[in-house]
Motif scaffolding. Structure first.
Motif, PDB file in Angstrom:
ATOM      1  N   VAL A   1       9.787  -2.312   5.080  1.00 61.61           N
ATOM      2  CA  VAL A   1       9.251  -3.612   5.470  1.00 61.61           C
ATOM      3  C   VAL A   1       8.069  -3.373   6.392  1.00 61.61           C
ATOM      4  CG1 VAL A   1       9.714  -5.772   6.704  1.00 61.61           C
ATOM      5  CG2 VAL A   1      11.520  -4.735   5.311  1.00 61.61           C
ATOM      6  N   ARG A   2       7.009  -4.160   6.239  1.00 65.85           N
ATOM      7  CA  ARG A   2       5.900  -4.115   7.193  1.00 65.85           C
ATOM      8  C   ARG A   2       6.240  -5.041   8.357  1.00 65.85           C
ATOM      9  NH1 ARG A   2       3.713  -4.611   2.142  1.00 65.85           N
ATOM     10  NH2 ARG A   2       2.391  -2.904   1.437  1.00 65.85           N
TER      11      ARG A   2
ATOM     12  N   ASN B   1       6.830   1.546  12.208  1.00 65.74           N
ATOM     13  CA  ASN B   1       5.764   1.458  11.212  1.00 65.74           C
ATOM     14  C   ASN B   1       4.407   1.287  11.877  1.00 65.74           C
ATOM     15  OD1 ASN B   1       7.738   1.545   9.311  1.00 65.74           O
ATOM     16  ND2 ASN B   1       7.716  -0.637   8.860  1.00 65.74           N
TER      17      ASN B   1
ATOM     18  N   TRP C   1      11.433  -7.745  -3.210  1.00 63.99           N
ATOM     19  CA  TRP C   1      10.203  -8.282  -2.654  1.00 63.99           C
ATOM     20  C   TRP C   1       9.496  -7.230  -1.799  1.00 63.99           C
ATOM     21  CZ3 TRP C   1       8.300 -13.242  -3.540  1.00 63.99           C
ATOM     22  CH2 TRP C   1       9.158 -14.117  -4.215  1.00 63.99           C
ATOM     23  N   ASP C   2       8.169  -7.305  -1.792  1.00 60.15           N
ATOM     24  CA  ASP C   2       7.327  -6.480  -0.924  1.00 60.15           C
ATOM     25  C   ASP C   2       7.117  -7.291   0.358  1.00 60.15           C
ATOM     26  OD1 ASP C   2       5.408  -4.967   0.320  1.00 60.15           O
ATOM     27  OD2 ASP C   2       3.892  -5.193  -1.238  1.00 60.15           O
ATOM     28  N   VAL C   3       7.794  -6.908   1.441  1.00 64.14           N
ATOM     29  CA  VAL C   3       7.955  -7.782   2.598  1.00 64.14           C
ATOM     30  C   VAL C   3       7.037  -7.405   3.756  1.00 64.14           C
ATOM     31  CG1 VAL C   3       9.594  -8.744   4.247  1.00 64.14           C
ATOM     32  CG2 VAL C   3      10.386  -8.072   1.956  1.00 64.14           C
ATOM     33  N   THR C   4       6.346  -8.411   4.272  1.00 64.30           N
ATOM     34  CA  THR C   4       5.673  -8.345   5.567  1.00 64.30           C
ATOM     35  C   THR C   4       6.355  -9.356   6.464  1.00 64.30           C
ATOM     36  OG1 THR C   4       3.536  -7.716   4.591  1.00 64.30           O
ATOM     37  CG2 THR C   4       3.502  -8.673   6.802  1.00 64.30           C
TER      38      THR C   4
ATOM     39  N   ALA D   1      13.737  -7.676   0.803  1.00 63.05           N
ATOM     40  CA  ALA D   1      13.388  -6.321   0.368  1.00 63.05           C
ATOM     41  C   ALA D   1      14.437  -5.767  -0.577  1.00 63.05           C
ATOM     42  CB  ALA D   1      13.224  -5.411   1.584  1.00 63.05           C
TER      43      ALA D   1
ATOM     44  N   MET E   1       2.139   1.546   5.917  1.00 63.94           N
ATOM     45  CA  MET E   1       2.780   0.250   6.018  1.00 63.94           C
ATOM     46  C   MET E   1       2.112  -0.637   7.041  1.00 63.94           C
ATOM     47  SD  MET E   1       6.793   1.145   5.653  1.00 63.94           S
ATOM     48  CE  MET E   1       7.203  -0.567   5.434  1.00 63.94           C
TER      49      MET E   1
ATOM     50  N   ARG F   1       4.819 -10.330  -3.304  1.00 61.76           N
ATOM     51  CA  ARG F   1       4.543 -10.140  -1.877  1.00 61.76           C
ATOM     52  C   ARG F   1       5.037 -11.352  -1.103  1.00 61.76           C
ATOM     53  NH1 ARG F   1      -1.170  -8.240  -0.025  1.00 61.76           N
ATOM     54  NH2 ARG F   1       0.143  -7.642   1.758  1.00 61.76           N
TER      55      ARG F   1
END
Length: 226
Positions: free
Chosen positions: A107-108, A4, A81-84, A77, A11, A61
């Motif tokens: 995933v970021r 990424n 969930w929007d995952v970092t 994820a 991302m 997030r």
């Protein structure tokens, strides 16, 4: 560096500079060595306290601090969930990214120390730090970075092994005075925060993996009110 970040895809919009790791090279080398010594260091399953404490939360997030080989990030994820996810070890991140790809999940991945990651402030509905090895500094940089990442209305979930903070320096060089513990984060909470959980409890541990011998958790769950 993970796919990424290296590819410069959308991302990577919240990650550190794309030319490499941001943080102390010695810390990265130490953790890369630990991961390289074993094909798999952790169990590959999400941490029990994370599963329990997020059961009633609406996915949004999330920042996964010290994501390791990515079991928590992948689980989050998969559950909407929007995952970092931030991690100092490039070896661990490569494994984590591979697990996410295999699961078809986005995933970021951020290859940086938490305090150097340049994350957007006050933007995560959940900040999850499961047994993080955060180095202590006189200015409480890591503790403040955890708190700063949480959005108003969001939750900080910090889980650590009970009893480690009172251990003496051992032959391996581990000194608890070098690291951040939940009590240090609690001490920084002001009227903008509500403590929802602050307790020691039996650990719900995934089978296998390093750390399986720990039996009790310290669990801090605090909500940012404004």
């Amino acid at each position: 560096m993970t796919d990424n970040i290296a590819a410069g895809t959308p991302m990577s919009d919240t990650v550190s500079p794309v030319d490499g790791y941001v943080g102390d090279p010695a810390v990265r080398a130490e953790w890369d060595s630990r991961y390289a010594d074993r094909q798999q260091l952790w169990s590959g399953r999400p941490n029990g306290a994370l599963v329990a404490e997020t059961a009633g939360l609406t996915p949004g997030r999330v920042l996964d601090v010290g994501c390791g080989e990515g079991a928590d990030a992948v689980w989050l994820a998969r559950n909407g969930w929007d995952v970092t996810a931030v991690e100092v070890s490039g070896v661990a991140l490569e494994r984590a990214a591979g697990h996410a790809r295999d699961a078809g999940l986005a995933v970021r991945w951020v290859h940086a120390a938490l305090t150097e990651a340049m994350l957007p402030p006050a933007s995560f509905d959940l900040v999850s730090a499961q047994y993080p090895a955060l180095l202590r500094t006189p200015d409480a940089a890591a503790e403040r970075a955890l708190l700063a990442a949480v959005a108003p209305g969001g939750v900080l979930l910090l889980v650590h092994h009970a009893g480690m903070d009172t251990q003496h320096t051992n032959d391996s060089g581990f000194d608890p005075a070098d690291y951040v513990w939940p009590s240090m984060v609690t001490a920084l909470l002001d009227d903008d925060w509500e403590v929802e959980v602050d307790e020691q409890r039996p650990r719900v541990a995934p089978e296998g993996g390093a750390g399986a011998h720990h039996t009790d958790d310290l669990v801090l769950r605090a909500r940012r009110l404004r």
